[in-house]
Design a protein around this motif. Structure first.
Motif, PDB file in Angstrom:
ATOM      1  N   ILE A   1      -2.994   3.700   3.475  1.00 39.78           N
ATOM      2  CA  ILE A   1      -2.035   3.415   2.407  1.00 39.78           C
ATOM      3  C   ILE A   1      -0.799   4.298   2.597  1.00 39.78           C
ATOM      4  N   ARG A   2       0.338   3.781   2.177  1.00 36.83           N
ATOM      5  CA  ARG A   2       1.557   4.580   2.045  1.00 36.83           C
ATOM      6  C   ARG A   2       1.797   4.758   0.559  1.00 36.83           C
ATOM      7  N   GLN A   3       1.480   5.950   0.042  1.00 41.02           N
ATOM      8  CA  GLN A   3       1.500   6.189  -1.395  1.00 41.02           C
ATOM      9  C   GLN A   3       2.928   6.143  -1.947  1.00 41.02           C
ATOM     10  N   ASN A   4       3.067   5.438  -3.057  1.00 37.27           N
ATOM     11  CA  ASN A   4       4.373   5.353  -3.709  1.00 37.27           C
ATOM     12  C   ASN A   4       4.695   6.590  -4.536  1.00 37.27           C
ATOM     13  N   ASP A   5       3.646   7.227  -5.090  1.00 38.24           N
ATOM     14  CA  ASP A   5       3.890   8.313  -6.039  1.00 38.24           C
ATOM     15  C   ASP A   5       2.893   9.443  -5.821  1.00 38.24           C
ATOM     16  N   PRO A   6       3.084  10.290  -4.798  1.00 41.60           N
ATOM     17  CA  PRO A   6       2.167  11.423  -4.599  1.00 41.60           C
ATOM     18  C   PRO A   6       2.142  12.380  -5.770  1.00 41.60           C
TER      19      PRO A   6
END
Length: 748
Positions: free
Chosen positions: A239-244
C-alpha cells in the motif's frame, strides 16, 4: 431402457406406448418415476404425470406433476417444478425448459441452500433468491440470476439486476468472491473485493483489492499450489499510505508507521510464504516465512495468515520413526509492535539452528528403558536485550552456541507388597561457545551490582559442562474400594544424587532456553525442573509427596497431588542467580521448598473444578494460586478462573498480581446462542477486557457478531492508553460465501 409398470397400452395407429401405474424408467443413469407415462415414438418424447420424480445421472432430483422430456432426458419442459441437487441445494419455478442436456432455464424461479421445514413446508426459508430467470449452464458450471432479489426470512432486502454464481456441484471456479469489510480508526472504512482464479485443479490465485477511506488502496495476491507430496503458498501485499499521521496515538505516541508527508513508511508491504512437503512417510520438510517493510505492516492491516502479534518465521525438517525423533529448525521471531523505533525488534534473536534428536531402542537395555537425546541451539542477536530498571539480561548481543548430549536409563521393579522401585541413571554433557560485546559485559556487571548478594561475573567465551545423576524412585499405590467407589492413594519419594551445577554462580553464562520457570505440583517429580538445557539442576535433592485418584459409581471423579522438595546436599541451583534470575521466587530457592498441591473434580452433571497452589514452607502463606471452575450442560456453560502471583521485584513486578476471568455461553434456542467474557485486574482495579456477542447457525446460514473492549491496566492514569473497542461480524450463506468484517477498532 428398462421400463416397469402395472399396465402397458400400445396404440399402433398413433404409434404411442402408454405405461400406467407404478411406472419406473431407467435409462443412461437417469431414473423416472410417475403414475403415468406416454411415449410418442414419432417425436421421441415422454410425457410423465402424477407425482413425477426424475433423478439424473448426477443425483439431481426433479419433482413435478407433469414433465415433457425427450427419451434421452436431454431436452424437456415442465410446469410447477422443484429441483433438489445432490449437494442439498434447491430450485423451484413456475416452469422450466431444458435444452441440449446441459442448459436449464427456470422461469420465475427460486434458489436456496436451506432445506424446507418438515413441519411447515410452505414457510419461507431463512434466505432465498427469487429471479425472473435462473439459467443453469452445465457446460460452464454456472448459475445466472436475472432480475433477482434477495429475501431474508421472507422479506426482500436487496435487488440485483444480474449476477452469477458457481454451480452448486462445483468446488472451484474463477470469479468474484463475496466482499469483506475492514474498519480501523487509523485506516478508516474499507471494502475488500477478492477475485479468485481457478487456474488448474492443483493451483490457483486470489487477488484482493481493498479501498480504505483514510489510507487508500491495499493490494494483495496469494498463489497456492498443491502437489502429491505437499503444498505451498506465496502471498504479497502492499500500500501507499495516504495519511501516515493517522497512526499518531491520542496521547502523542508515534507509531512506527506514522510521520510527516515524506515519511519513508508511506510505502509499506510484505512477502510471505508457507509450505509443507512429505518427503516420505517419515520425513517432513516445511517453512513459514514473513518479510515486511516494517515491524507491523501485516499486523496493522490484518493480512490473513500473517497477522499474529508475535510472528515466528521458520524453516524445518522433521522425522519420526517408531520411537525415534529428529527435528531441525531455523527460526526468527518478530514482535509486530506499533511503537516507533521499538527496540524489541532488534533484540529478537535469530535461531540458526535448533536441533533435537531422540532415540529409544526397541529392545530393553539391562532390562530397562534407555533414552538418548541431543540438542543443539545457536542464537544470534544484534542488540543487547537489557533494561536497567529490571535487573535481568534476557539476551546478550552476539552469538551463543551450545551442544548438549544426554542419556537416561531406568527400570522398574515391583515387590510382592506392591512397592514400585525405579532406579535411574542419567548423564548430560554440554559444550558452549559465546561471542559477546563490551555492552553485554557492562550490562552483566551492572546487573550483578544490583543483586542482593554478590555473585561472580566471569565472562566465558567457551566452557564445558557435565552432569551425572543417580536416582531412586519409590511408589506404593494402595487401592481402597467399596461397593460404590474406589480410591487409589500413592505415596511417592524420589532421591537424585548429583554434583554441584558447574558455573551456577557465574553470571557470564547465557540462559536462552530455560528462562520460563514455574514450580508447582506438575513439576514436583521432574528429575530436572528447568524448562530448557541452558540450566541444569545440581546437588542432591529429594522430592516427597502423594497422589490420589478416586472414582464413584455415580460418575463423579476426584484427583489430588501434594508434596515438597528438599535440597539435601550440594549447591542449590535455584538459589544461584543467572542472567534472568531463573529460580528466584520459585519456592525452590531454599533448602526446604514451598508446599505445592493441586486437586480437582469432575461430575457427570457437567461440573468441573480444580485448584492449585504453592504455599510458604513455614507460614503456609499463598505464594501462587490458580482456581478454575466450569459448568457445561445444555443450554448453558459457565467458566471461571482466578490467578494469583506474589510480587517478584527481580522480574519487574513490585506488587502482587491478581486476575479473574469469567465467561458464559447460553444456547437459548436450537440455533441461537449468546456468549460473553470479562477479565478483571485486582491490582489496577480495571476490567482489562470484556466481550459480548451472539450467534445463529444452521445447515445453510450462520451469523456471528461480537463486541470487545480492551483497557490498559497501567497503574499511572496519565500513561494509560485510551480504551480500544473491537466490533466484528460475519454472515455466511452456504454456496454463496461469507460477508462481513474481521474487526473494527474504535478509540473512545
Amino acid at each position: 431402457m428398462l421400463l416397469e409398470a402395472d399396465t402397458l397400452v400400445y396404440d399402433h395407429d398413433k404409434n404411442t406406448v402408454t405405461a400406467v401405474g407404478g411406472v419406473r424408467i431407467d435409462y443412461g443413469g437417469n431414473r423416472l418415476v410417475a403414475q403415468r407415462v406416454a411415449y410418442d415414438r414419432n417425436t421421441g418424447r415422454l410425457v410423465a404425470s402424477g407425482n413425477v420424480e426424475i433423478v439424473d445421472s448426477n443425483g439431481t432430483k426433479i419433482y413435478s406433476d407433469e414433465i415433457d422430456v425427450t427419451d434421452d432426458f436431454a431436452n424437456g419442459f415442465v410446469n410447477a417444478l422443484r429441483v433438489e441437487t445432490i449437494d442439498k441445494t434447491y430450485f423451484a419455478a413456475e416452469s422450466a425448459e431444458r435444452m441440449g442436456g446441459v442448459l436449464t432455464t427456470f422461469n420465475n424461479g427460486v434458489y436456496t441452500a436451506c432445506a424446507p421445514c418438515e413441519a411447515q413446508p410452505d414457510r419461507a426459508p431463512i434466505w432465498r433468491i427469487k429471479a425472473q430467470k435462473i439459467i443453469w449452464n452445465g457446460t460452464s458450471k454456472t448459475v445466472r440470476f436475472e432480475n433477482s432479489r434477495f429475501e431474508f426470512f421472507g422479506f426482500p432486502i436487496a435487488y440485483v439486476p444480474s449476477f452469477e454464481i458457481a454451480d452448486p456441484t462445483v468446488k472451484r471456479k474463477s470469479g468474484f468472491l463475496f466482499p469483506g469489510l475492514k474498519t480501523k480508526s487509523e485506516l478508516g472504512f474499507g471494502v475488500a473485493v477478492p477475485y479468485y482464479f481457478a487456474l488448474s485443479p492443483t493451483y490457483d490465485l486470489t487477488v484482493t483489492g481493498t479501498g480504505f477511506t483514510k489510507q487508500g488502496f491495499l493490494g494483495e495476491a496469494e498463489w497456492r499450489q498443491r502437489f502429491d507430496s505437499g503444498e505451498y503458498s506465496l502471498k504479497i501485499a502492499g500500500i501507499r499510505q495516504n495519511d501516515p499521521q493517522a497512526f499518531v496515538q491520542p496521547n502523542g505516541r508515534h507509531g512506527v508507521n506514522s510521520g510527516p508527508a515524506d515519511d519513508p513508511n508511506r510505502l509499506r508491504g510484505m512477502v510471505g510464504t508457507k509450505g509443507r512437503f512429505d518427503i516420505n512417510p517419515r520425513w517432513v520438510f516445511g517453512w513459514d516465512i514473513l518479510a515486511q517493510s516494517d515491524q507491523n505492516f501485516a499486523y496493522t492491516y490484518q493480512i490473513d495468515g500473517y497477522s499474529n502479534y508475535i510472528y515466528q518465521s521458520q524453516i524445518y525438517l522433521t522425522g519420526l520413526n517408531d520411537r525415534n525423533f529428529f527435528d531441525l529448525r531455523a527460526m526468527r521471531f518478530e514482535v509486530q509492535s506499533d511503537a516507533l523505533n521499538d527496540e524489541r525488534r532488534d533484540k529478537e534473536p535469530w535461531v540458526l539452528p535448533v536441533w533435537d534428536y531422540s532415540y529409544i531402542p526397541d529392545e530393553p537395555v539391562w532390562g530397562g528403558e534407555l533414552n538418548f537425546g541431543v540438542n543443539l541451539r545457536s542464537v544470534s542477536r544484534s542488540h543487547l536485550d537489557y533494561r536497567p530498571e529490571k535487573p535481568a539480561v534476557r539476551g546478550i548481543d552476539g552469538t551463543s552456541t551450545r551442544l548438549t548430549a544426554e542419556a537416561e536409563w531406568k527400570r522398574s521393579f515391583i515387590t510382592d507388597g506392591g512397592l514400585v522401585v525405579t532406579p535411574l541413571l542419567a548423564f548430560q554433557a554440554d559444550t558452549t561457545s559465546v561471542s559477546q560485546t563490551q555492552a553485554s559485559v557492562d550490562a552483566i556487571n551492572n546487573m550483578a551490582a544490583r543483586l542482593p548478594t554478590p555473585v561472580e561475573t566471569d565472562i566465558l567465551s567457551a566452557y564445558y559442562r557435565a552432569m551425572a545423576t543417580a536416582g531412586l524412585e519409590l511408589r506404593w499405590p494402595v487401592l481402597f474400594s467399596s461397593t460404590s467407589a474406589s480410591h487409589v492413594l500413592e505415596p511417592m519419594a524420589q532421591v537424585f544424587a548429583r554434583p554441584n551445577e558447574r558455573y551456577a554462580a557465574e553470571l557470564g553464562i547465557p540462559n536462552e532456553d530455560a528462562q520460563s520457570f514455574v514450580f508447582d505440583a506438575t513439576t514436583l517429580f521432574e528429575r530436572d525442573k528447568f524448562s530448557g538445557y541452558d540450566r541444569i539442576e545440581g546437588g542432591t535433592r529429594a522430592n516427597v509427596g502423594f497422589r490420589y485418584s478416586g472414582s464413584y459409581d455415580n460418575g463423579w471423579a476426584t484427583n489430588a497431588l501434594f508434596g515438597q522438595s528438599y535440597q539435601l546436599a550440594g549447591r542449590n541451583s535455584f538459589a544461584s542467580p543467572d542472567l534472568v534470575n531463573a529460580g528466584a521466587y520459585s519456592g525452590l530457592e531454599t533448602d526446604t521448598s514451598d508446599f505445592v498441591g493441586l486437586m480437582g473434580l469432575v461430575s457427570p452433571l457437567g461440573l468441573s473444578a480444580s485448584a492449585s497452589a504453592r504455599l510458604d514452607e513455614h507460614t503456609l502463606e499463598v505464594r501462587r494460586a490458580e482456581l478454575k471452575a466450569g459448568y457445561s450442560s445444555s443450554p448453558i456453560s459457565v467458566t471461571a478462573q482466578y490467578a494469583f502471583i506474589q510480587a517478584q521485584p527481580l522480574y519487574g513486578f513490585d506488587q502482587d498480581r491478581k486476575e479473574m476471568t469469567l465467561g458464559a455461553s447460553s444456547r437459548f434456542h436450537e440455533n441461537w446462542r449468546a456468549f460473553g467474557s470479562g477479565t478483571y485486574d485486582f491490582q489496577s482495579g480495571v476490567v482489562t477486557r470484556n466481550s459480548v456477542g451472539f450467534a445463529y447457525d444452521d445447515e445453510c446460514f450462520s451469523y456471528t457478531v461480537t463486541m470487545t473492549t480492551k483497557r490498559d491496566a497501567n497503574l499511572n492514569p496519565e500513561k494509560r492508553e485510551k480504551d480500544v473497542q473491537t466490533f466484528g461480524f460475519n454472515i455466511s450463506f452456504r454456496t454463496l460465501g461469507d460477508f462481513g468484517s474481521s474487526t473494527r477498532d474504535l478509540l473512545q
